[in-house]
Design a protein around this motif. Structure first.
Motif, mmCIF file in Angstrom:
data_model
loop_
_atom_site.group_PDB
_atom_site.id
_atom_site.type_symbol
_atom_site.label_atom_id
_atom_site.label_comp_id
_atom_site.label_asym_id
_atom_site.label_seq_id
_atom_site.Cartn_x
_atom_site.Cartn_y
_atom_site.Cartn_z
ATOM 1 N N TRP A 191 8.021 -3.258 -1.933
ATOM 2 C CA TRP A 191 8.075 -1.820 -1.674
ATOM 3 C C TRP A 191 6.706 -1.169 -1.861
ATOM 4 C CZ3 TRP A 191 7.656 2.366 -5.292
ATOM 5 C CH2 TRP A 191 7.942 3.618 -4.735
ATOM 6 N N SER A 195 4.599 0.427 1.212
ATOM 7 C CA SER A 195 4.207 1.838 1.107
ATOM 8 C C SER A 195 2.715 2.009 1.346
ATOM 9 C CB SER A 195 4.586 2.385 -0.272
ATOM 10 O OG SER A 195 5.986 2.343 -0.476
ATOM 11 N N ASP A 199 3.204 2.142 5.476
ATOM 12 C CA ASP A 199 3.443 3.587 5.513
ATOM 13 C C ASP A 199 2.187 4.370 5.165
ATOM 14 O OD1 ASP A 199 6.090 3.050 6.149
ATOM 15 O OD2 ASP A 199 6.717 3.023 4.054
ATOM 16 N N LEU A 201 0.544 5.054 2.415
ATOM 17 C CA LEU A 201 0.567 5.964 1.276
ATOM 18 C C LEU A 201 -0.444 5.510 0.239
ATOM 19 C CD1 LEU A 201 4.410 6.471 0.712
ATOM 20 C CD2 LEU A 201 2.827 7.966 1.943
ATOM 21 N N VAL A 206 2.526 6.852 -4.342
ATOM 22 C CA VAL A 206 3.577 5.943 -4.809
ATOM 23 C C VAL A 206 3.891 6.244 -6.273
ATOM 24 C CG1 VAL A 206 4.169 3.525 -5.192
ATOM 25 C CG2 VAL A 206 2.850 4.173 -3.163
ATOM 26 N N SER A 483 9.599 -5.353 5.452
ATOM 27 C CA SER A 483 9.945 -5.263 4.038
ATOM 28 C C SER A 483 10.814 -6.439 3.599
ATOM 29 C CB SER A 483 10.673 -3.942 3.768
ATOM 30 O OG SER A 483 11.019 -3.837 2.407
#
Length: 509
Positions: A191, A195, A199, A201, A206, A483
């Motif tokens: 995860w 992220s 994604d 980020l 996070v 994922s």
């Protein structure tokens, strides 16, 4: 500063015929020079306006347009909801928005878990005669639900058993993990990596997401996890590169990224080189990113090593040494088209419009050949594409002598004619692509993501990001959920034999 060249000085006495001809020639030369400069400035201004205020490519469907479309849909839905709340009189007509036709709700994916919630009547007897109700059917409706990132603790309990006679203790062994003794499960590590790298980020975001559930994940801890994940996945990234270099044709491109330069308190430019397999080859798609501190063509030579095949690139000079050393070049028609598109977008140039129409016919032929075998596509290109290309080449050659040097049209034609052998190469085969769009599409998420993470903290961080991005991007190309793949891979890696490493690569079978 002089913006306009000074005009020739005219004598007080009327000039002779010869002097007048010389003066006219000088004035015509200056006018032509000014026209070319003006055209160049118009092109540059149109290009900058398109970058700042409009689309950055000639495609019609872009993220910026979708944002406006989304807002319009939201506004219409809000207006309809507000009208629904307006109280109405039974005998008074109410003006309503005309409902737009819709295609109907799409069925929900079959692979999703179904959680059944049964809604029974409050009583099982008839409300009028009190007789027992009999079930005659049921109404089933499905709604999509989501459970946001939910932290929970997995408690592993290993009972210990002792032998009184032997005085030994037996317990289930602790399996090896990517981070031995760490508190993070493979799911949590996946995860965090998704992220950050998929994604886009930054780790501080996070950290904030976890804090909303009162879970403290310090950035130092997250950074340590990312570093160890990178080390664990590096053998897979290296193997993916090896398999990519086994292909006979590749796409290549590069994009700038910023790297922190701590000694100077600012950033410096580095480059992410990208290599992608050819979709027409029939092999599973692969993309590999190679982080380097410069745009030197030597980086491409170092990555490709002794690879000798067909390479699809733009006109960047850094690749020229490869083509002098056995690699065959194939040109990108999207780049050639872009030259004419920018000219046409700046002022509706009729010659550029004609060029765009001719190039569009080449793409129409490719569209019709989708799904065909390499042999069928080769026949289609020989029958349709090659005559179109020959016609386009003859047209450009005939047109060029009448075009003044230095202008936008001259540059577009010269670019196409200079690269003609490379641009023609795809039509001589049935398994080579017409343009470099697949690699540009692979790079695009990186270009979007770097607006969030801004820069790489170090060269090592850049190389780690490139390795992880390669695996995740390849998973997406192969229709594999990144994922789930990453979680499964992090669980298997500590005990997985190196002889079977290919089984862990995110490639469809």
């Amino acid at each position: 500063m002089t913006l306009v060249p000074s005009l020739p000085t005219v004598a007080t006495n009327p000039p002779s015929q010869a002097e007048a001809q010389v003066l006219v020639a000088q004035l015509q030369a200056q006018i032509q020079s000014l026209e070319l400069k003006n055209q160049k400035l118009i092109l540059e201004l149109a290009h900058l306006k398109r970058i700042k205020f409009g689309v950055k490519s000639e495609a019609l469907t872009v993220e910026q347009k979708q944002l406006f479309d989304d807002d319009a849909e939201q506004d219409l839905a809000a207006i309809a909801a507000e009208l629904d709340e307006v109280p109405t009189c039974d005998d008074a007509p109410v003006s309503r928005l005309k409902a737009r036709p819709r295609a109907g709700r799409q069925p929900l994916p079959e692979h999703l878990e179904r959680v059944e919630v049964r809604h029974e009547p409050e009583q099982c007897t008839c409300g009028q005669c009190q007789a027992q109700l009999v079930k005659i059917g049921e109404d089933v409706s499905e709604h999509l639900e989501i459970e946001p990132a939910r932290f929970f603790v997995v408690r592993h309990i290993r009972p210990q058993y002792a032998c009184r006679l032997c005085e030994t203790i037996t317990a289930a062994p602790v399996p090896p993990a990517v981070i031995d003794g760490g508190m993070a499960t493979p799911g949590l590590l996946a995860w965090v990596a998704i992220s950050k790298y998929l994604d886009h980020l930054p780790l501080y975001r996070v950290e904030q997401i976890a804090a909303r559930q009162q879970v403290i994940l310090a950035r130092s801890t997250l950074s340590e996890w990312i570093g160890r994940i990178g080390v664990a996945l590096q053998p897979l990234a290296d193997r993916l590169s090896e398999k990519l270099r086994q292909q006979t044709s590749l796409h290549a491109d590069e994009t700038p990224v910023q790297q922190l330069d701590p000694g100077k308190g600012k950033t410096k430019r580095a480059y992410l080189w990208a290599y992608r397999s050819n979709d027409l080859s029939g092999s599973p798609p692969m993309v590999v990113f190679d982080y380097q501190i410069s745009r030197s063509g030597q980086h491409a030579a170092n990555y490709l090593q002794d690879w000798r095949g067909t390479l699809m690139v733009d006109d960047y000079s850094g690749y020229k040494a490869l083509f002098a050393n056995g690699v065959r070049e194939i040109g990108c028609w999207a780049h050639a088209r872009r030259k004419f598109f920018e000219l046409h977008a700046a002022g509706g140039h009729p010659v550029a419009a004609e060029a765009l129409q001719r190039i569009a016919r080449l793409y129409a032929i490719e569209e019709q050949a989708k799904g065909q075998t390499a042999e069928q596509r080769a026949q289609s290109r020989a029958l349709h594409s090659q005559p179109e290309l020959q016609s386009l080449h003859d047209w450009l050659l005939k047109l060029r002598p009448n075009i003044a040097n230095g202008g936008g049209l001259a540059k577009a034609i010269d670019y196409t004619l200079r690269r003609w052998p490379a641009l023609l190469h795809y039509a001589e085969t049935g398994d080579l692509p017409i343009d470099n769009n697949p690699i540009e599409n692979a790079i695009r998420p990186i270009a979007i993501g770097k607006k969030n993470w801004l820069f790489a903290g170090s060269e090592r961080a850049g190389k780690r990001a490139a390795a992880i991005q390669s695996l995740l991007a390849t998973a997406k190309l192969n229709g594999i959920e990144p994922s789930e793949w990453l979680k499964d891979t992090l669980e298997k890696l500590p005990t997985w034999p190196n002889s079977r490493i290919d089984e862990l690569l995110p490639l469809r079978g």
